[in-house]
Design a protein around this motif. Structure first.
Motif, PDB file in Angstrom:
ATOM      1  N   LEU A 298      -6.799  -4.357  -2.682  1.00 51.83           N
ATOM      2  CA  LEU A 298      -6.932  -2.847  -2.463  1.00 51.83           C
ATOM      3  C   LEU A 298      -5.706  -2.066  -2.686  1.00 51.83           C
ATOM      4  O   LEU A 298      -5.530  -1.073  -3.127  1.00 51.83           O
ATOM      5  CB  LEU A 298      -7.670  -2.541  -1.262  1.00 51.83           C
ATOM      6  N   LYS A 299      -4.712  -2.848  -1.890  1.00 53.70           N
ATOM      7  CA  LYS A 299      -3.279  -2.335  -1.828  1.00 53.70           C
ATOM      8  C   LYS A 299      -2.633  -2.475  -3.265  1.00 53.70           C
ATOM      9  O   LYS A 299      -2.106  -1.427  -3.666  1.00 53.70           O
ATOM     10  CB  LYS A 299      -2.573  -3.201  -0.710  1.00 53.70           C
ATOM     11  N   GLN A 300      -2.924  -3.345  -3.800  1.00 56.20           N
ATOM     12  CA  GLN A 300      -2.503  -3.890  -5.317  1.00 56.20           C
ATOM     13  C   GLN A 300      -3.113  -2.533  -6.176  1.00 56.20           C
ATOM     14  O   GLN A 300      -2.549  -2.235  -7.280  1.00 56.20           O
ATOM     15  CB  GLN A 300      -2.808  -4.996  -5.713  1.00 56.20           C
ATOM     16  N   ALA A 301      -4.378  -2.250  -5.916  1.00 53.59           N
ATOM     17  CA  ALA A 301      -4.956  -1.185  -6.848  1.00 53.59           C
ATOM     18  C   ALA A 301      -4.533  -0.093  -6.650  1.00 53.59           C
ATOM     19  O   ALA A 301      -4.960   1.025  -7.114  1.00 53.59           O
ATOM     20  CB  ALA A 301      -6.541  -1.306  -6.476  1.00 53.59           C
ATOM     21  N   GLY A 302      -3.729   0.409  -5.445  1.00 51.78           N
ATOM     22  CA  GLY A 302      -3.065   1.714  -5.338  1.00 51.78           C
ATOM     23  C   GLY A 302      -3.819   2.446  -4.157  1.00 51.78           C
ATOM     24  O   GLY A 302      -3.247   3.665  -3.757  1.00 51.78           O
ATOM     25  N   LEU A 303      -4.512   1.853  -3.381  1.00 48.43           N
ATOM     26  CA  LEU A 303      -5.251   2.359  -2.413  1.00 48.43           C
ATOM     27  C   LEU A 303      -4.434   2.326  -0.806  1.00 48.43           C
ATOM     28  O   LEU A 303      -3.639   1.496  -1.019  1.00 48.43           O
ATOM     29  CB  LEU A 303      -6.653   1.869  -2.027  1.00 48.43           C
ATOM     30  N   ASP A 304      -4.352   3.193  -0.225  1.00 51.47           N
ATOM     31  CA  ASP A 304      -3.365   3.208   1.009  1.00 51.47           C
ATOM     32  C   ASP A 304      -4.296   2.623   2.041  1.00 51.47           C
ATOM     33  O   ASP A 304      -5.222   3.070   2.758  1.00 51.47           O
ATOM     34  CB  ASP A 304      -3.019   4.655   1.452  1.00 51.47           C
ATOM     35  N   ILE A 305      -3.935   1.588   2.506  1.00 52.00           N
ATOM     36  CA  ILE A 305      -4.502   0.737   3.412  1.00 52.00           C
ATOM     37  C   ILE A 305      -4.207   0.999   4.940  1.00 52.00           C
ATOM     38  O   ILE A 305      -4.618   0.206   5.634  1.00 52.00           O
ATOM     39  CB  ILE A 305      -4.326  -0.897   3.202  1.00 52.00           C
ATOM     40  N   GLY A 306      -3.056   1.888   5.023  1.00 49.80           N
ATOM     41  CA  GLY A 306      -2.459   2.294   6.443  1.00 49.80           C
ATOM     42  C   GLY A 306      -2.070   1.030   7.032  1.00 49.80           C
ATOM     43  O   GLY A 306      -1.327   0.170   6.630  1.00 49.80           O
ATOM     44  N   GLU A 307      -2.486   0.826   8.473  1.00 46.91           N
ATOM     45  CA  GLU A 307      -2.091  -0.131   9.325  1.00 46.91           C
ATOM     46  C   GLU A 307      -3.054  -1.456   9.215  1.00 46.91           C
ATOM     47  O   GLU A 307      -3.031  -2.468  10.109  1.00 46.91           O
ATOM     48  CB  GLU A 307      -1.961   0.054  10.600  1.00 46.91           C
ATOM     49  N   ALA A 308      -3.986  -1.542   8.473  1.00 44.77           N
ATOM     50  CA  ALA A 308      -5.106  -2.360   8.395  1.00 44.77           C
ATOM     51  C   ALA A 308      -4.370  -3.867   8.002  1.00 44.77           C
ATOM     52  O   ALA A 308      -3.251  -3.881   7.275  1.00 44.77           O
ATOM     53  CB  ALA A 308      -6.206  -2.272   7.413  1.00 44.77           C
TER      54      ALA A 308
ATOM     55  N   PRO B 239      -7.163   2.024   8.137  1.00 39.79           N
ATOM     56  CA  PRO B 239      -6.664   2.406   6.626  1.00 39.79           C
ATOM     57  C   PRO B 239      -6.808   3.832   6.471  1.00 39.79           C
ATOM     58  O   PRO B 239      -7.416   4.491   7.347  1.00 39.79           O
ATOM     59  CB  PRO B 239      -7.819   1.760   5.701  1.00 39.79           C
ATOM     60  N   VAL B 240      -6.162   4.466   5.504  1.00 38.40           N
ATOM     61  CA  VAL B 240      -5.974   5.874   5.146  1.00 38.40           C
ATOM     62  C   VAL B 240      -7.038   6.268   4.085  1.00 38.40           C
ATOM     63  O   VAL B 240      -7.754   7.176   4.284  1.00 38.40           O
ATOM     64  CB  VAL B 240      -4.612   6.133   4.569  1.00 38.40           C
ATOM     65  N   ASP B 241      -7.248   5.683   3.025  1.00 37.72           N
ATOM     66  CA  ASP B 241      -8.082   5.915   1.835  1.00 37.72           C
ATOM     67  C   ASP B 241      -9.537   5.781   2.025  1.00 37.72           C
ATOM     68  O   ASP B 241     -10.284   6.005   1.026  1.00 37.72           O
ATOM     69  CB  ASP B 241      -7.269   5.658   0.414  1.00 37.72           C
TER      70      ASP B 241
END
Length: 339
Positions: free
Chosen positions: A180-190, A195-197
């Motif tokens: 999900l991070k690689q796809a551009g979503l902000d995972i926050g502190e997960a 997560p943010v997004d």
């Protein structure tokens, strides 16, 4: 259906750090629970031999719903006790992944079988090998949703609710968050923060899928041994999944019908290891028996009405820490330091 890497065979990845998590600045740290109470929090066990005599050995299963996990390992339990004289084997289900290493270090258990614990302190373990079933030593991380959902790819999870397995689950959390991070979503502190997004919840594999089935989440992240059964019996699978996954035959077996929209590349199945401080001939006997076992032998120890599709493994494949470099890479990228 997409994957997050161009890598096609996780076993081909090599490394030079002997499995240690290095080369990253950690922004968070998972602290394992008190060693004295690690197994006091277990959710159940698969008992030893009827006589209760012989050398007592405790094997820790992969954390999940105990009522689902314990029956799966009954043939493994029966086979080991049946083939090894003097073995009194007890299988326990830890409450979560963080309880495993303290239990091993405090000598409350002798054998474990998850990659995250092995990676966290490889010097504590003797690696027996990697689980192998149906001719393959791989499984997949996958994401599922309802058939009529508007979610078709990872970026569609923006603003949605996502159910994950245990926070330290390789397939149900670590691989999923990385992609999900690689796809551009902000995972926050997960995984240990929000997560943010998207909204995230963590539990176990079965509960994560149940949240989607019950409309409590828009999508779930799980592993193919759990999620495959919730797909339609004629669900189309990527070629890499058809070639490398041993659970393809379970499609359509569960009542719920879900749709997969993302698959990882092949991930090495769970390792089986013994703690180094366990000084007993029994350790070598158990390793030898598991390595030399096969499906024919394991089937002799199936309980009545046992579903062979849920067999966790029938033998062990000879592997090394290099096989688990894809997991180490993702732990490093997510800034997870296993303490």
């Amino acid at each position: 259906m997409t994957s997050d890497d161009t890598v096609t065979d996780a076993a081909g990845v090599s490394g030079t750090n002997n499995g240690r998590i290095a080369g990253c600045v950690s922004r968070r740290r998972f602290i394992a629970g008190s060693s004295a109470s690690a197994l006091a929090l277990t959710a159940g066990c698969l008992g030893g031999s009827a006589s209760g005599t012989g050398e007592k050995v405790t094997m820790l299963l992969t954390p999940d719903t105990p009522s689902d996990v314990r029956p799966q390992y009954k043939p493994v339990h029966n086979m080991l006790e049946g083939e090894i004289d003097g073995l009194d084997l007890e299988m326990k289900v830890p409450q979560d992944y963080s309880a495993i290493r303290p239990a091993l270090k405090s000598k409350q258990a002798e054998i474990g079988m998850d990659d995250v614990t092995l990676i966290s302190q490889p010097d504590l373990m003797n690696l027996f090998g990697t689980a192998k079933t149906g001719g393959t030593a791989f499984y997949f991380s996958m994401m599922v949703t309802k058939p009529n959902s508007s979610i078709d790819e990872r970026t569609d999870l923006s603003g949605k609710s996502v159910a994950f397995a245990d926070r330290l689950s390789t397939s149900g959390s670590i691989f999923a968050l990385y992609t999900l991070k690689q796809a551009g979503l902000d995972i926050g502190e997960a995984p240990d923060g929000d997560p943010v997004d998207f909204d995230g919840t963590w539990s176990n594999h079965e509960d994560a899928v149940a949240k989607v089935l019950n409309d409590d989440a828009d999508a779930a992240c799980t592993w193919s041994g759990n999620g495959m059964a919730h797909l339609a019996s004629d669900a189309e699978l990527p070629e890499r999944v058809m070639n490398k996954d041993s659970f393809t035959g379970t499609r359509g077996k569960a009542d719920g019908r879900l749709r997969a929209f993302w698959w990882s590349f092949p991930i090495p199945k769970q390792p089986v290891y013994g703690r180094k401080t366990w000084d007993s001939d029994m350790k070598g006997k158990i390793k030898k028996t598991l390595v030399e076992s096969d499906e024919k032998l394991m089937k002799q120890y199936f309980p009545d009405d046992y579903d062979e599709d849920i067999l966790p493994f029938s033998t062990l494949k000879d592997t090394s820490m290099d096989n688990y470099q894809p997991v180490i890479k993702r732990l490093n990228d997510l800034g997870i330091e296993l303490g």
